[in-house]
Design an enzyme around this catalytic site. Sequence first.
Site, PDB file in Angstrom:
ATOM      1  N   ASP A  98      35.724  36.396  35.000  1.00  0.00           N
ATOM      2  CA  ASP A  98      36.666  35.587  35.756  1.00  0.00           C
ATOM      3  C   ASP A  98      37.414  34.694  34.764  1.00  0.00           C
ATOM      4  OD1 ASP A  98      34.986  33.506  35.046  1.00  0.00           O
ATOM      5  OD2 ASP A  98      34.116  33.281  37.032  1.00  0.00           O
ATOM      6  N   GLY A 100      37.640  31.393  34.857  1.00  0.00           N
ATOM      7  CA  GLY A 100      37.140  30.027  34.799  1.00  0.00           C
ATOM      8  C   GLY A 100      37.861  29.095  35.740  1.00  0.00           C
ATOM      9  N   GLY A 101      38.890  29.604  36.426  1.00  0.00           N
ATOM     10  CA  GLY A 101      39.672  28.748  37.319  1.00  0.00           C
ATOM     11  C   GLY A 101      38.845  28.125  38.424  1.00  0.00           C
ATOM     12  N   ASP A 152      44.209  30.955  37.608  1.00  0.00           N
ATOM     13  CA  ASP A 152      44.819  30.571  38.880  1.00  0.00           C
ATOM     14  C   ASP A 152      44.238  29.248  39.360  1.00  0.00           C
ATOM     15  OD1 ASP A 152      42.242  31.539  39.428  1.00  0.00           O
ATOM     16  OD2 ASP A 152      42.792  32.175  41.436  1.00  0.00           O
ATOM     17  N   GLN A 200      46.353  34.335  45.964  1.00  0.00           N
ATOM     18  CA  GLN A 200      45.922  33.099  46.609  1.00  0.00           C
ATOM     19  C   GLN A 200      46.760  32.880  47.878  1.00  0.00           C
ATOM     20  OE1 GLN A 200      43.336  31.308  46.110  1.00  0.00           O
ATOM     21  NE2 GLN A 200      42.624  31.860  44.050  1.00  0.00           N
ATOM     22  N   ASP A 277      31.648  40.535  44.142  1.00  0.00           N
ATOM     23  CA  ASP A 277      30.628  39.817  43.378  1.00  0.00           C
ATOM     24  C   ASP A 277      30.207  38.616  44.196  1.00  0.00           C
ATOM     25  OD1 ASP A 277      31.489  36.999  41.826  1.00  0.00           O
ATOM     26  OD2 ASP A 277      33.156  38.178  42.625  1.00  0.00           O
TER      27      ASP A 277
END
Length: 382
Positions: A98, A100-101, A152, A200, A277
């Site tokens: 990912d 890290g957002g 994001d 999003q 996940d």
Amino acid sequence: MIKFKDLTFTVEHNDPKTNARSGLIHTDHGDIRTPIFMPVGTQATVKGVHLHELKDDIKAQIILGNTYHLYLRPGLEIIEAAGGLHKFNGFDRPMLTDSGGFQVFSLAGIRKIKEEGVEFRSHIDGSKHFFTPEKVMDIERSIGADIIMAFDECPPGTSDYNYSKKSLGLTERWLDRCIQRLSETEPKYGYSQSLFPIVQGCTYKDLRTRAAENVASKGADGNAIGGLAVGEPTEVMYEMIEVVNAILPKDKPRYLMGVGTPINILEAIERGVDMFDCVMPTRNGRNAQIFTKHGTINLRNKKWEMDFSPLDEDGTSYVDHTYSKAYVHHLFKAEELLALQIASIHNLAFYLWLVGEARNHIEAGDFALWKAKMCEELGRRI
């Protein structure tokens, strides 16, 4: 503009009564059969699980790493010296990181969001850091996963419309910067990496539509749906999945991030999602909750003290060995670390079994009937 070409996806079967499908993702570290669940290896490890158990018992085809956590510890210098995350932890199958957002934006009170990026303080030692889309792409290059996520902003599921619209605009501008940065750099370890943009838009249909259309226009190797299962009602989550999947390309894998319960996963598969996940199998397992095809079990309950039947009540074992409810109940009561390990392995193996069964029934053409019966069972508390 970067040319996306490194990951391939083939849809092999479409369910005749739903939008469920099975497919094959090809990466340089091997193939992934979908639908698939990806165990979460936040800090270069799936908590409480050995590598041989992950590969041989759980039969994980792909696992996750977390950009935020790996950047802070052990740090990029160590990961690069090892030759990337695959060599550092020994997992030689596909990996995804990912951006890290989600972790950064969950640090409310110790981070500041700007157009340029996000300033935040480490949860470990309070040190100050700054993530930009460009820096995150560089970090994910250094970690070396096969699939990397765009940077994001993930707004809470209860965000109002104005905030959600502003947030989406930022995410879209950051995506363009991520793509630009990748076009200027190369993978570091001799194999390819594929960027997945993230849709999003919170719980607003027009924003999700706009986001999905923008993401689809990028022509990426695959696409992700983020910002769900973060506080919104379950039915709203399903509605947003339907809105987005009506727009995202059918010939690219769709990844629903951070979801969820076994029922959530089957409902999302029915709506055309391919990849999942969630920390639930391991986190709940460490708290004595066991998932089975007949529902969930709390192994701390005294009712299991003298129950010597296998963890799944009809004797099914999702791994090559099994333990009795009474034994694992005893381990939890005695606070033995083995309890956490057994429960984690069992739950992960169950999740992989579940998506494998979904694939089998998609190929058999009876997924809708099987899913309806399975969801009735999965909702039970035994």
